[in-house]
Design an enzyme around this catalytic site. Structure first.
Site, PDB file in Angstrom:
ATOM      1  N   LYS A 116       0.806  -1.214   0.000  1.00 20.08           N
ATOM      2  CA  LYS A 116       0.000   0.000   0.000  1.00 20.08           C
ATOM      3  C   LYS A 116       0.844   1.272   0.000  1.00 20.08           C
ATOM      4  CE  LYS A 116      -4.215  -1.872   2.104  1.00 20.08           C
ATOM      5  NZ  LYS A 116      -3.881  -3.275   2.012  1.00 20.08           N
ATOM      6  N   ARG A 297      -7.255  -8.131  -8.906  1.00 24.23           N
ATOM      7  CA  ARG A 297      -7.976  -9.392  -9.105  1.00 24.23           C
ATOM      8  C   ARG A 297      -9.454  -9.086  -9.307  1.00 24.23           C
ATOM      9  NH1 ARG A 297     -10.598  -9.510  -4.262  1.00 24.23           N
ATOM     10  NH2 ARG A 297      -9.489  -8.752  -2.426  1.00 24.23           N
TER      11      ARG A 297
END
Length: 653
Positions: A116, A297
């Site tokens: 992140k 994804r």
């Protein structure tokens, strides 16, 4: 086009991928653990390969076994679904190195967005707005504490390698920071193998808005509009919808354009989601929407995007992985109506959302023509303690939000599931909440209203009467059909039973105008009052279960039993006071006390991990730990006594 596809996942997402693959004439291969030997995804695939024991770390997370299964079966490609290895860049590279097609983004794109802190730095360079916070390499407690103070409380601690709400803690005050950081790091290490964190300013009135993006190997990137995933509990999404309530066209254009820039910044291919957090204190505004992270994804909530766009995202994934361009251009995509999805879990909200396991003796989620259900189980299947407890996704699509909400409520209220507990009633109450209905929502809505959302639902008087009547009718039928023997050995049907049945089916209560029938409902003593005229027992949704009856109300099944008139207790034993029992099978990951320790009411004694969740077990009162049967790392069974707390002496009080 791919001819044979291996799905490196389980559950509803594996079944959902297989459905599209079959429609495209692509053969499918499932992988399964011991626990999933008879699972629906295993039964659905054209071929299935066993890959190890039940724990995911020994089966679904072992990349070498999955690649070997693909080679063994002649599969050309591997689709990772979501969770497990779907965002593991090393596994993606290993698939490619094995000469197989990876149905997902390039490994370097996964790496770019996997951490992140690095992802946020890349987004800043791409002109994507990010939340203020700390992204530094110095991970010392001292530095993080200092940075949290500089940001200003409340702050959010997030695992840099996190996802799905794991490794995330909100901290309201400096005094709580150290304990929250320790807990966050431990969870992050266990879930992702990386305990590094970043800090972000906590947004007031936060909305979770995400944009579905899609790229191909020809340099094309499009967005498929936004979803709102603000209704959450403990950072886990509960209900998702598309489009986002209150989103105007100008704000939509800006946030979707930012998402496309983010995807292009990492040369993205395949399906992905750019997640934003919005400060909705003054409504949705483009200048108050910040990048949070990218999920490289397919998402759990992808069906709502499919419903409003008419696109099959799995088909797009398979086509793009085969080298084809994205089937549609941006200008050919549009929003049609409203879609909303609820995640149906095998859990008991009344008992703190503890996962519920066991055999599905009854399982009925028939959507007909009014909705869509993505599920991984059928009646008779076993809910295992080894994996995430989601058993289905229920999706409604209608012309507008109100109709979509009404349709979803109707679908959930019709859920007939037993004896496994579900969160259906919790979902219905969340949908019917006045703030949610009006679109006045944020990520804290559920926590603020949790007590009312999880309050146990009890059968009403009509349902009690219907349950009692069905039990009495069943009893009478049994007596009528059980032959009585005459002295000469011949048989006759009992006339008293005929009379009783006639009374039950007739329309009088003889001399008892208000007959009281003692019952057990879900093991608790109560009673039903049968008044004249007797109601129609078919007016309530009921189902027989052995010698008992189930009353199905609002997605909840209540078990009815007749009780002797002189019996008022439930007959169910409970653990002795002070005995701390395991609420489910699991692994002890922390033990905070030793035998002889003095403890206070509410003090944490140990932490149990089960079904991907941590459960803290606490002292029921002030006292002393007299027995300790659990140790860190040990596996325990449901209702095992883990420790005993003896109450503090009242002498001198």
């Amino acid at each position: 086009m791919i001819a044979k596809l291996l799905i490196a996942n389980r559950g509803e997402i594996a079944c959902r991928i297989m459905r599209t693959a079959r429609a495209m004439d692509i053969a499918t291969v499932a992988v399964y653990s011991d626990a999933d030997a008879k699972a629906l995804h295993t039964r659905t695939a054209d071929e299935a390969v066993h890959i190890g024991p039940s724990p995911a770390a020994e089966s679904y997370l072992v990349g070498e076994k999955i690649i070997a299964a693909a080679k063994e079966t002649g599969a050309e490609a591997i689709h990772p679904g979501y969770g497990f290895l779907s965002e593991n860049a090393d596994f993606a590279q290993a698939v490619i190195d094995a000469g197989l097609i990876w149905v997902g983004p390039k490994p370097e794109s996964i790496r770019a967005m996997g951490l992140k802190d690095a992802a946020k730095e890349r987004m800043i360079a791409a002109g994507v707005p990010v939340t203020p916070g700390y992204l530094g390499e110095d991970q010392s407690v001292e530095r993080l504490t200092k940075e949290a103070e500089a940001i200003g409380y409340p702050v959010l601690i997030k695992a840099v390698a996190g996802g799905g709400g794991k490794g995330m803690r909100k901290v309201d005050a400096a005094s709580d920071f150290g304990a929250a950081l320790e807990s966050c790091r431990r969870e992050a290490k266990a879930s992702f193998g990386n305990d590094e964190v970043l800090l972000e300013k906590w947004i007031t009135s936060p909305r979770h808005i995400e944009v579905q993006v899609f790229g191909d190997s020809h340099g094309n990137v499009v967005h498929l509009f936004e979803r709102d995933c603000s209704l959450q509990r403990r950072h886990q999404k509960v209900i998702e919808e598309a489009p986002a309530p209150g989103m105007d066209e100008a704000t939509r254009a800006e946030i979707c354009a930012a998402a496309v820039r983010a995807a292009k910044a990492v040369d993205y291919e395949g399906a992905g989601t750019i997640e934003f957090i919005a400060d909705a204190s003054e409504g949705l505004r483009a200048d108050r929407i910040f990048f949070m992270e990218m999920n490289t994804r397919l998402q759990v909530e992808h069906p709502v995007t499919e419903e409003i766009t008419g696109v099959d995202l799995v088909e797009w994934q398979l086509r793009v992985a085969s080298g084809e361009p994205i089937p549609l251009k941006q200008e050919e995509l549009s929003v049609n109506g409203w879609a909303i999805e609820a995640r149906l879990y095998a859990e008991d909200p009344v008992k703190g959302f503890l996962p519920s396991t066991g055999r599905l003796e009854k399982f009925d989620l028939r959507p007909g023509r009014s909705g869509r259900v993505e599920s991984a189980v059928e009646m008779g299947d076993q809910i295992s303690p080894f994996y995430d407890p989601m058993i289905a996704k229920v999706i409604a699509h209608a012309k507008d939000r109100k109709n979509a909400l009404d349709q979803l409520t109707w679908l959930l209220a019709g859920a007939k599931i037993w004896p496994v507990k579900t969160n259906a009633q919790f979902l219905i109450r969340s949908i019917e909440d006045t703030d949610f209905e009006s679109g006045n929502l944020d990520t804290g809505l559920i926590e603020r209203k949790l007590e009312g959302l999880v309050a146990p639902i009890r059968p009403d008087d009509e349902e009690k009467r219907a349950g009692a009547l069905n039990l009495l009718m069943g009893q009478a039928f049994h007596q009528m059909l059980s032959p009585a023997y005459r002295p000469d050995g011949s048989r006759e049907f009992r006339p008293d039973a005929r009379t009783k049945l006639s009374t039950m089916l007739g329309f009088r209560l003889n001399s008892e105008p208000n007959r009281r029938i003692p019952l057990f409902v879900d093991g608790e003593a109560t009673e039903a009052v049968l008044t004249e005229p007797i109601l129609n027992a078919n007016s309530v949704d009921m189902s027989r279960y052995g010698d008992e009856w189930l009353v199905l109300s609002g997605g909840v099944a209540h078990r009815f039993e007749l009780a002797p008139t002189n019996e008022r207790g439930t007959g169910h034993a409970s653990a002795a006071d002070g005995a701390i029992l395991a609420p489910m099978p699991g692994k002890v990951i922390a033990v905070d006390v030793a035998e002889g320790d003095a403890v206070t009411a509410g003090q944490r004694l140990m932490v149990l991990e089960a079904m991907k969740m941590e459960h803290a077990l606490t002292a029921p009162f002030d006292g002393t730990v007299t027995e300790l049967a659990a140790s860190e790392g040990g596996q325990v069974q449901v209702e095992a006594v883990l420790c005993v707390v003896e109450p503090a002496s009242e002498e001198g009080q």
